[in-house]
Design an enzyme around this catalytic site. Sequence first.
Site, PDB file in Angstrom:
ATOM      1  N   ILE A 340       0.845  -1.208   0.000  1.00  0.00           N
ATOM      2  CA  ILE A 340       0.000   0.000   0.000  1.00  0.00           C
ATOM      3  C   ILE A 340       0.878   1.256   0.000  1.00  0.00           C
ATOM      4  O   ILE A 340       0.497   2.296  -0.535  1.00  0.00           O
ATOM      5  CB  ILE A 340      -0.973  -0.046   1.210  1.00  0.00           C
ATOM      6  CG1 ILE A 340      -2.051  -1.111   0.947  1.00  0.00           C
ATOM      7  CG2 ILE A 340      -1.609   1.320   1.485  1.00  0.00           C
ATOM      8  CD1 ILE A 340      -2.974  -1.396   2.121  1.00  0.00           C
ATOM      9  N   GLU A 366       9.839 -19.494  19.281  1.00  0.00           N
ATOM     10  CA  GLU A 366       8.921 -20.280  20.129  1.00  0.00           C
ATOM     11  C   GLU A 366       8.152 -21.324  19.318  1.00  0.00           C
ATOM     12  O   GLU A 366       6.971 -21.569  19.539  1.00  0.00           O
ATOM     13  CB  GLU A 366       8.009 -19.359  20.960  1.00  0.00           C
ATOM     14  CG  GLU A 366       8.860 -18.659  22.010  1.00  0.00           C
ATOM     15  CD  GLU A 366       8.101 -17.845  23.044  1.00  0.00           C
ATOM     16  OE1 GLU A 366       7.067 -18.302  23.536  1.00  0.00           O
ATOM     17  OE2 GLU A 366       8.588 -16.739  23.359  1.00  0.00           O
TER      18      GLU A 366
END
Length: 380
Positions: A340, A366
């Site tokens: 954009i 993680e």
Amino acid sequence: MDFTLNDEQTMIRTMCREFAEEEIKPHAEELDRTGQFPYEIVRKMAALGLLGLPFPEEYGGAGADFLSYCLALEEIGRGDASVGITMEAHTSLGATPFYLFGSEEQKQRYLTPLARGEHLWSFGLTEPNAGSDSGGTETHAEREGDVWRINGSKAFITNAGTEMSGGVTITAVTGRTADGHKAITNFIVPKGTPGYHIGAAYHKMGWKASDTRPLAFEDCLVPDEQRLGDQGDGFRQFMLILDLGRVAISALNVGLAQACFDEAQRYASERRQFGRPIVAFQAISFKLADMAMEIELARLMYYKAAWLHMQGLPFTKEASMAKLFSSETAKRCADQAVQIHGGYGFMDEYPVSRFWRNVKVHEIGEGTSEVQRQIIAKHL
Ligand SMILES: Cc1cc2nc3c(=O)[nH]c(=O)nc-3n(C[C@H](O)[C@H](O)[C@H](O)COP(=O)(O)OP(=O)(O)OC[C@H]3O[C@@H](n4cnc5c(N)ncnc54)[C@H](O)[C@@H]3O)c2cc1C
């Protein structure tokens, strides 16, 4: 079904949103450019109680519930991902193991100063040869009377090498289980312990102002009182730590995705082409609509996982689903936010360029997206 946040949750979210706007966002570009650890911001967060949100007041914490902690992370992560991961790694990976598995004495000695934000703490699970296969730990500890002799190394450990770092909790092999697997035990290693070496900070693609380092342990002796929980219980412990961490990371992902949306929406209203703001073109407004929809869905997914945990119900599958979907949502949002912005989005003066670099690691840390899919598949 009630999606209303209670007064405390709303208050914490508002406070963190204002803190991020006033104290984090104005510094985010400089932190990224210089890679300097954000000491001043982290100390201010400590003063506000943000480094011990989900722990009881008797251990120096704020006594907030787990969802409040996640709401705080979303807002802090919306301000800056490096600051967000510093808070998350300290709280979820560093301090939570003491809270869940520490003896009363360990809670007093370690958790209380951590919850007050006097020090940061790390969790050392990953090793050069044991990443996704975290049970493949090679670091080992041999018992010699009342002490343990630790040898091995860890990779990519967050918060280990700052001036505020107090130490690390690590996994180490201490023998074999009855069925022949590695028996893993967790050990507390304060900074300054002889034989504990903290390596130089990595140069990273993103999260540049967070502290990530390799660690080495060479005949590092720790007394048995620095064993966390039972011998051989380390694998079970870090599985629960990671489940909780994934819900927290999901909140960070949503914060980053929201930051992408905020910048994209603002820019799309200001930038004019063909005589009108580009948001007037359906191609652009539909991108914003998709971003907003996915962010809302990702947010509801971490709310649900946090709620399940707070009810004492199983939440492993929902934590992995939330982590996977929110990290991929954040990646799509970062990508669309740059799109954009056109060419300006490729320039470092615009925050979306930083968001795009930061977002990649959200699909890795993680537990990678592949690992999340494996966990979800196992629970179907
Ligand atoms: C900035 C940063 C901060 C971090 N902080 C910490 C920290 O504080 N503490 C800590 O302990 N760790 C930390 N980590 C480590 C992180 O958790 C690991 O990088 C992650 O778990 C992946 O391990 P790996 O990098 O060794 O990749 P690998 O496990 O080698 O994976 C490489 C690729 O193979 C894929 N793969 C592996 N096994 C399988 C399989 N069975 N099936 C399908 N695909 C598979 C992976 O998904 C990935 O795409 C951090 C990492 C980074 C980058």
